[in-house]
Motif scaffolding. Structure first.
Motif, short mmCIF file in Angstrom:
data_model
loop_
_atom_site.label_atom_id
_atom_site.label_comp_id
_atom_site.label_asym_id
_atom_site.label_seq_id
_atom_site.Cartn_x
_atom_site.Cartn_y
_atom_site.Cartn_z
N PRO A 1 0.85 -1.20 0.00
CA PRO A 1 0.00 0.00 0.00
C PRO A 1 0.88 1.24 0.00
O PRO A 1 1.93 1.27 0.66
CB PRO A 1 -0.79 -0.11 1.30
CG PRO A 1 -0.64 -1.55 1.74
CD PRO A 1 0.70 -1.97 1.25
N GLY B 1 0.76 5.66 0.12
CA GLY B 1 0.04 6.94 0.15
C GLY B 1 0.92 7.99 -0.51
O GLY B 1 1.22 7.93 -1.69
N THR C 1 6.06 9.21 1.86
CA THR C 1 6.98 10.04 2.67
C THR C 1 7.49 9.26 3.87
O THR C 1 8.11 9.85 4.77
CB THR C 1 6.29 11.33 3.18
OG1 THR C 1 5.25 10.96 4.11
CG2 THR C 1 5.73 12.15 2.04
P1 FAD Z 1 3.50 6.27 2.84
O1 FAD Z 1 4.87 6.74 3.05
O2 FAD Z 1 2.97 6.16 1.46
O3 FAD Z 1 3.24 4.90 3.61
C1 FAD Z 1 3.58 4.80 4.98
C2 FAD Z 1 3.22 3.40 5.45
O4 FAD Z 1 1.80 3.25 5.49
C3 FAD Z 1 3.71 2.28 4.55
O5 FAD Z 1 3.99 1.13 5.32
C4 FAD Z 1 2.53 2.02 3.62
O6 FAD Z 1 2.53 0.69 3.13
C5 FAD Z 1 1.37 2.27 4.55
N1 FAD Z 1 0.18 2.83 3.91
C6 FAD Z 1 0.10 4.01 3.23
N2 FAD Z 1 -1.18 4.22 2.86
C7 FAD Z 1 -1.92 3.16 3.31
C8 FAD Z 1 -3.30 2.79 3.27
N3 FAD Z 1 -4.20 3.57 2.69
N4 FAD Z 1 -3.69 1.61 3.84
C9 FAD Z 1 -2.77 0.81 4.45
N5 FAD Z 1 -1.45 1.10 4.53
C10 FAD Z 1 -1.04 2.27 3.99
N6 FAD Z 1 6.10 11.29 10.66
C11 FAD Z 1 5.63 11.57 11.91
O7 FAD Z 1 4.97 10.74 12.53
N7 FAD Z 1 5.87 12.79 12.50
C12 FAD Z 1 6.56 13.78 11.88
O8 FAD Z 1 6.76 14.86 12.44
C13 FAD Z 1 7.03 13.52 10.56
N8 FAD Z 1 7.69 14.50 9.87
C14 FAD Z 1 8.16 14.21 8.61
C15 FAD Z 1 8.85 15.19 7.91
C16 FAD Z 1 9.32 14.93 6.62
C17 FAD Z 1 10.03 16.01 5.87
C18 FAD Z 1 9.11 13.66 6.03
C19 FAD Z 1 9.60 13.35 4.65
C20 FAD Z 1 8.43 12.68 6.72
C21 FAD Z 1 7.95 12.94 8.00
N9 FAD Z 1 7.25 11.96 8.73
C22 FAD Z 1 6.79 12.24 10.00
C23 FAD Z 1 7.10 10.60 8.18
C24 FAD Z 1 5.86 10.41 7.24
O9 FAD Z 1 5.46 11.65 6.68
C25 FAD Z 1 4.70 9.82 8.01
O10 FAD Z 1 5.02 8.51 8.40
C26 FAD Z 1 3.38 9.79 7.21
O11 FAD Z 1 2.36 9.31 8.06
C27 FAD Z 1 3.45 8.91 5.97
O12 FAD Z 1 2.29 9.18 5.18
P2 FAD Z 1 2.28 8.81 3.63
O13 FAD Z 1 0.91 9.04 3.09
O14 FAD Z 1 3.43 9.43 2.95
O15 FAD Z 1 2.49 7.21 3.69
#
Ligand code: FAD
Ligand code: MLT
Ligand code: ZN
Length: 481
Positions: A90, A92, A95
């Motif tokens: 999966p 999103g 990030t």
């Molecule tokens: P993805 O990176 O696409 O996926 C994350 C995980 O969730 C993966 O295991 C994926 O398989 C799973 N996934 C995604 N979508 C689904 C779905 N619909 N159903 C089931 N599984 C799914 N994180 C924090 O907690 N706090 C912070 O302050 C923080 N700051 C950040 C700052 C920067 C600059 C960056 C690059 C990242 C940061 N993060 C932070 C990490 C990241 O942004 C988080 O973990 C965020 O929740 C990931 O969301 P995403 O949609 O990018 O998920």
């Protein structure tokens, strides 16, 4: 179902006890038949951004990137994968800082992007809730809440790209956990697709629902290893009308904790963010992002914010700062005089990750310890890095108010990254802390989870995984490995 030649040779499968009824091209044609023209991406150039993580540390292979538009299409894709024994990653906003969102492990896999399920279905002012699809970008959902005079109280540096399904699946933290909790505390209902393709709609607009097991909790923070989130009902809070943001030079983490106690005693739970940042972070910001703090160089800095629906929060903060200066908890400080200045202060904090990335290789740690132990932990972990890892530097910043610090070690070439992890995580274990406070385990920390998590808990997690995903299709190589 006719079995073709040895199923394990198809897709290069090994040790995956499953029915292989189709060759990959037949399988992809079958997927395409249930999707629109943009639903199946097989061009390598178009697939590429989905196969490498945000940090550029992890790369994977996939048969295709699949981009369904609806939960029903997601369910159809998952059912086809389950029947063909094809793994699902999966994705999103991609990030993840734990390598969780790109393919790993063995066997044929697809990346299933939720990004096209991005509708905001309901914003309920009275009920204080938003119903939103998994692929909606967090910032878009925040804006929809704000337009209704409400706040979706989860905020993180990646909010312009991270999606609702991702923040739920990682149980994301961010800068406002101190006041509003982790993403988990905001989830009122989920719609999920199980690894066999079953679509379950639990999107009730209820604050209270004790009818049976609260099954949604299993999917929150499961990092895509137990099923897919396709939509959610999230709690909103009243949008604060008054906000005050201050940047303070403090002599030590101990002083920062005294300042936190003072702020919470005088302002109560209206303290909505309390970030600790070491001096090295500001060197990186100046050198790599041309961002400078409006303070003289200091060993430690606190960025704090308080917000309220009532006026008077600014005066309360002034009183806290006066007391802190008098008590030596702070040696200097600025208070944002406008929203623009507040954004400038937050831009410093939000760019540390990028500044660090530009500096060079690092081994990131997203750790938590009991809040009162944070000063001792930081001193001991930094000393351990200096002793055991010559040429490495500890860049320490994060959510002190939650007992969560990003203890990111900038490494010299040739440094053994696993040794860095063990050096830091052994100190975390000594303080009964966690090796992942908010980023999750993903692929990056799977070996560390196996090492530090008690066996009984790992066994329970495996029973859950076996019950929901007996074929091992969901996000192979992540969390439990
Ligand atoms: P993805 O990176 O696409 O996926 C994350 C995980 O969730 C993966 O295991 C994926 O398989 C799973 N996934 C995604 N979508 C689904 C779905 N619909 N159903 C089931 N599984 C799914 N994180 C924090 O907690 N706090 C912070 O302050 C923080 N700051 C950040 C700052 C920067 C600059 C960056 C690059 C990242 C940061 N993060 C932070 C990490 C990241 O942004 C988080 O973990 C965020 O929740 C990931 O969301 P995403 O949609 O990018 O998920
Ligand atoms: C943060 O708080 O900035 C994030 O969790 C990102 C990081 O650890 O670099
Ligand atoms: Zn963080």
């Amino acid at each position: 179902m006719t079995r073709l030649r040895d199923p394990y040779s198809l897709f290069g499968l090994r040790n995956y006890p499953m029915n292989i009824a189709l060759k990959s091209e037949d399988f992809l044609a079958r997927l395409a038949s249930g999707l629109d023209a943009r639903g199946l991406v097989t061009d390598p150039a178009d697939m590429a951004p989905h196969l490498v993580d945000w940090r550029g540390l992890f790369r994977g292979e996939a048969l295709a990137v699949v981009r369904p538009r609806t939960a029903q299409e997601v369910a159809g894709v998952v059912a086809a994968c389950a029947q063909a024994g094809v793994g699902i990653v999966p994705q999103g906003g991609n990030t993840s800082l734990a390598g969780g969102s790109v393919p790993a492990g063995e066997g044929p896999q697809i990346v299933l992007s939720l990004s096209r399920l991005n509708a905001i279905r309901t914003v309920d002012k009275v009920g204080m809730l938003i119903e939103v699809e998994a692929g909606c970008v967090l910032q878009t959902a925040q804006q929809a809440a704000a337009a209704a005079g409400r706040l979706l109280p989860v905020s993180l540096g990646a909010e312009g790209t991270a999606e609702i399904g991702g923040i739920i699946s990682t149980n994301a933290g961010g800068i406002n956990v101190l006041r509003y909790g982790m993403t988990r505390q905001l989830v009122l209902g989920l719609e999920v697709v199980l690894p066999d393709g079953t679509l379950i709609n639990g999107l009730r607009h209820l604050r209270k629902d004790n009818a049976g097991y609260d099954w949604k909790q299993v999917f929150i923070g499961s990092e895509g290893t137990l099923g897919l989130v396709t939509a959610a009902v999230l709690r909103l809070v009243p949008a604060p009308r008054h906000k005050v943001t201050a940047l303070l030079a403090v002599p030590s983490p101990e002083a920062a904790l005294s300042l936190l106690a003072r702020a919470q005693e005088e302002i109560g739970d209206q303290v909505s963010a309390f970030e600790l940042i070491c001096g090295l972070s500001f060197d990186l910001l100046a050198r790599n992002c041309d961002l400078k703090a409006p303070l003289a160089a200091a060993p430690w800095v606190v960025l704090m914010q308080a917000d309220s629906c009532l006026s008077g929060i600014e005066e309360a903060m002034e009183s806290v700062l006066a007391g802190a200066l008098e008590a030596g908890e702070a040696t200097d400080g600025v208070v944002a005089a406008s929203e623009t200045q507040a954004r400038q202060l937050w831009a410093l904090r939000e760019h540390i990750t990028e500044a660090e990335q530009r500096e060079g290789p690092s081994v990131k740690h997203d750790v938590s310890v009991p809040i009162a132990d944070m000063p001792a932990f930081l001193a001991e972990a930094e000393a351990e890095v200096a002793r055991a890892l010559p040429g490495c530097r500890a860049n320490m910043f994060g959510h002190l108010g939650d007992g969560n610090i990003h203890f990111n070690v900038l490494i010299a070439d040739g440094t053994d990254k696993a040794a860095v992890n063990r050096t830091v995580h052994d100190v975390v274990a000594k303080y009964a802390g966690s090796i992942s406070a908010e980023h999750g385990i993903g692929r990056y920390r799977a070996p560390e989870l196996a090492h530090y998590k008690p066996q009984a808990e790992l066994a329970l997690m495996r029973r859950l995984k076996g019950a929901l995903d007996p074929q091992g299709l969901m996000n192979r190589g992540k969390v439990l490995g």
